[in-house]
Design a protein around this motif. Sequence first.
Motif, mmCIF file in Angstrom:
data_model
loop_
_atom_site.group_PDB
_atom_site.id
_atom_site.type_symbol
_atom_site.label_atom_id
_atom_site.label_comp_id
_atom_site.label_asym_id
_atom_site.label_seq_id
_atom_site.Cartn_x
_atom_site.Cartn_y
_atom_site.Cartn_z
ATOM 1 N N GLN A 35 8.263 36.868 43.651
ATOM 2 C CA GLN A 35 9.718 36.736 43.681
ATOM 3 C C GLN A 35 10.391 37.998 43.167
ATOM 4 O O GLN A 35 11.436 38.402 43.669
ATOM 5 N N ASP A 36 9.777 38.616 42.151
ATOM 6 C CA ASP A 36 10.299 39.862 41.604
ATOM 7 C C ASP A 36 9.688 41.026 42.386
ATOM 8 O O ASP A 36 8.476 41.244 42.324
ATOM 9 N N PRO A 37 10.494 41.788 43.113
ATOM 10 C CA PRO A 37 9.937 42.883 43.924
ATOM 11 C C PRO A 37 9.293 43.991 43.087
ATOM 12 O O PRO A 37 8.541 44.811 43.613
ATOM 13 N N GLU A 38 9.570 44.004 41.790
ATOM 14 C CA GLU A 38 8.983 45.012 40.913
ATOM 15 C C GLU A 38 7.543 44.651 40.508
ATOM 16 O O GLU A 38 6.821 45.491 39.986
ATOM 17 N N LYS A 39 7.156 43.409 40.727
ATOM 18 C CA LYS A 39 5.835 42.953 40.334
ATOM 19 C C LYS A 39 4.851 43.064 41.488
ATOM 20 O O LYS A 39 5.241 42.998 42.652
ATOM 21 N N PRO A 40 3.552 43.218 41.174
ATOM 22 C CA PRO A 40 2.549 43.260 42.245
ATOM 23 C C PRO A 40 2.436 41.900 42.900
ATOM 24 O O PRO A 40 2.838 40.881 42.319
ATOM 25 N N PRO A 41 1.905 41.830 44.107
ATOM 26 C CA PRO A 41 1.761 40.530 44.783
ATOM 27 C C PRO A 41 0.803 39.621 44.029
ATOM 28 O O PRO A 41 -0.095 40.079 43.324
ATOM 29 N N TYR A 42 1.035 38.324 44.156
ATOM 30 C CA TYR A 42 0.126 37.348 43.576
ATOM 31 C C TYR A 42 -1.124 37.270 44.449
ATOM 32 O O TYR A 42 -1.100 37.602 45.635
ATOM 33 N N VAL A 43 -2.219 36.815 43.845
ATOM 34 C CA VAL A 43 -3.473 36.643 44.582
ATOM 35 C C VAL A 43 -3.830 35.160 44.573
ATOM 36 O O VAL A 43 -3.759 34.498 43.536
ATOM 37 N N ALA A 44 -4.179 34.637 45.730
ATOM 38 C CA ALA A 44 -4.515 33.213 45.851
ATOM 39 C C ALA A 44 -5.652 33.020 46.834
ATOM 40 O O ALA A 44 -5.894 33.874 47.699
ATOM 41 N N ARG A 45 -6.340 31.903 46.701
ATOM 42 C CA ARG A 45 -7.363 31.507 47.660
ATOM 43 C C ARG A 45 -6.815 30.356 48.492
ATOM 44 O O ARG A 45 -6.329 29.362 47.946
ATOM 45 N N ILE A 46 -6.878 30.498 49.795
ATOM 46 C CA ILE A 46 -6.355 29.462 50.682
ATOM 47 C C ILE A 46 -7.310 28.277 50.712
ATOM 48 O O ILE A 46 -8.494 28.418 50.997
ATOM 49 N N GLU A 47 -6.770 27.090 50.409
ATOM 50 C CA GLU A 47 -7.556 25.861 50.466
ATOM 51 C C GLU A 47 -7.428 25.212 51.845
ATOM 52 O O GLU A 47 -8.402 24.676 52.365
ATOM 53 N N SER A 48 -6.231 25.248 52.423
ATOM 54 C CA SER A 48 -6.008 24.706 53.766
ATOM 55 C C SER A 48 -4.700 25.255 54.319
ATOM 56 O O SER A 48 -3.844 25.730 53.570
ATOM 57 N N ILE A 49 -4.573 25.186 55.636
ATOM 58 C CA ILE A 49 -3.372 25.649 56.327
ATOM 59 C C ILE A 49 -2.846 24.489 57.164
ATOM 60 O O ILE A 49 -3.610 23.854 57.897
ATOM 61 N N GLU A 50 -1.552 24.222 57.050
ATOM 62 C CA GLU A 50 -0.969 23.093 57.768
ATOM 63 C C GLU A 50 0.341 23.507 58.435
ATOM 64 O O GLU A 50 0.985 24.473 58.015
ATOM 65 N N ILE A 51 0.720 22.748 59.428
ATOM 66 C CA ILE A 51 2.011 22.962 60.080
ATOM 67 C C ILE A 51 2.794 21.658 60.016
ATOM 68 O O ILE A 51 2.260 20.579 60.299
ATOM 69 N N ASP A 52 4.032 21.770 59.570
ATOM 70 C CA ASP A 52 4.906 20.608 59.490
ATOM 71 C C ASP A 52 5.244 20.148 60.900
ATOM 72 O O ASP A 52 5.843 20.902 61.677
ATOM 73 N N GLY A 53 4.873 18.926 61.238
ATOM 74 C CA GLY A 53 5.065 18.439 62.601
ATOM 75 C C GLY A 53 6.513 18.366 63.026
ATOM 76 O O GLY A 53 6.828 18.411 64.212
ATOM 77 N N LYS A 54 7.437 18.261 62.068
ATOM 78 C CA LYS A 54 8.846 18.119 62.395
ATOM 79 C C LYS A 54 9.571 19.457 62.402
ATOM 80 O O LYS A 54 10.259 19.819 63.347
ATOM 81 N N LYS A 55 9.373 20.239 61.313
ATOM 82 C CA LYS A 55 10.092 21.508 61.188
ATOM 83 C C LYS A 55 9.319 22.697 61.753
ATOM 84 O O LYS A 55 9.861 23.791 61.860
ATOM 85 N N LYS A 56 8.063 22.454 62.061
ATOM 86 C CA LYS A 56 7.213 23.514 62.618
ATOM 87 C C LYS A 56 6.982 24.671 61.649
ATOM 88 O O LYS A 56 6.684 25.790 62.068
ATOM 89 N N ASN A 57 7.142 24.399 60.364
ATOM 90 C CA ASN A 57 6.882 25.433 59.357
ATOM 91 C C ASN A 57 5.405 25.421 58.970
ATOM 92 O O ASN A 57 4.823 24.350 58.768
#
Length: 225
Positions: A35-57
């Motif tokens: 959120q703070d552009p002055e900070k380095p990016p966060y690091v995460a491990r993806i557990e799953s990927i989903e798509i919202d059936g209604k909003k398509k997000n």
Amino acid sequence: MAKSKAAAKKVLQSYSIKGTNKVVKAGDCVLMRAQDPEKPPYVARIESIEIDGKKKNVIVNVRWYYRPEESIGGRRQFHGVKELFLSDHYDIQSADTIEGKCTVHSFKNYTKLESVGSEDYFCRFEYKAATGGFTPDRVAVYCKCEMPYNPDDLMVQCETCKDWFHPACLNMTTNQLKTIEHFICTDCLDDSKRKPRNGAKDSSSLETKQPETKRRRRLSFWTLQ
């Protein structure tokens, strides 16, 4: 009138990072925009990927890695620049916040890398975000300072006791160590009669790779200080 059912989420096998040609899937490690552009990016491990059936997000379920300075104990001398802790903090984020792909190596594999790239990290501990606890809770220590190994630091091995030492703890510089052919620590010198012989550097005693395990200490020794 019957209530309409919420649109079901669909699990995706992969996701193409916007603005790049990189594809990520469950199990991959990613850099996520802070959120703070002055900070380095966060690091995460993806557990799953989903798509919202209604909003398509597209959303990603992630498990966060913490940097040492983000932990309760803070950054310590033995923490490597690229060190991360795999936390028990799970979250849901928009896939739009993914900036890129990265690799989080095991500690052993990281120390074997010939060169470390900007997207290379390593992890040797799991971290409990609520309590500040670590798994494993004991770590090998070396040198007179009895500190855990930092892969960014150069160390030299005593040929007698096989312990490893930091140049600074020996009141020596790295260049001075490189002129010593055989290194023997002060504890192993017999009444100052056995002296290290100056000469060409012996690459077997001066190392940047992970040293052998000798002693162990609980991590709480440093986190509680």
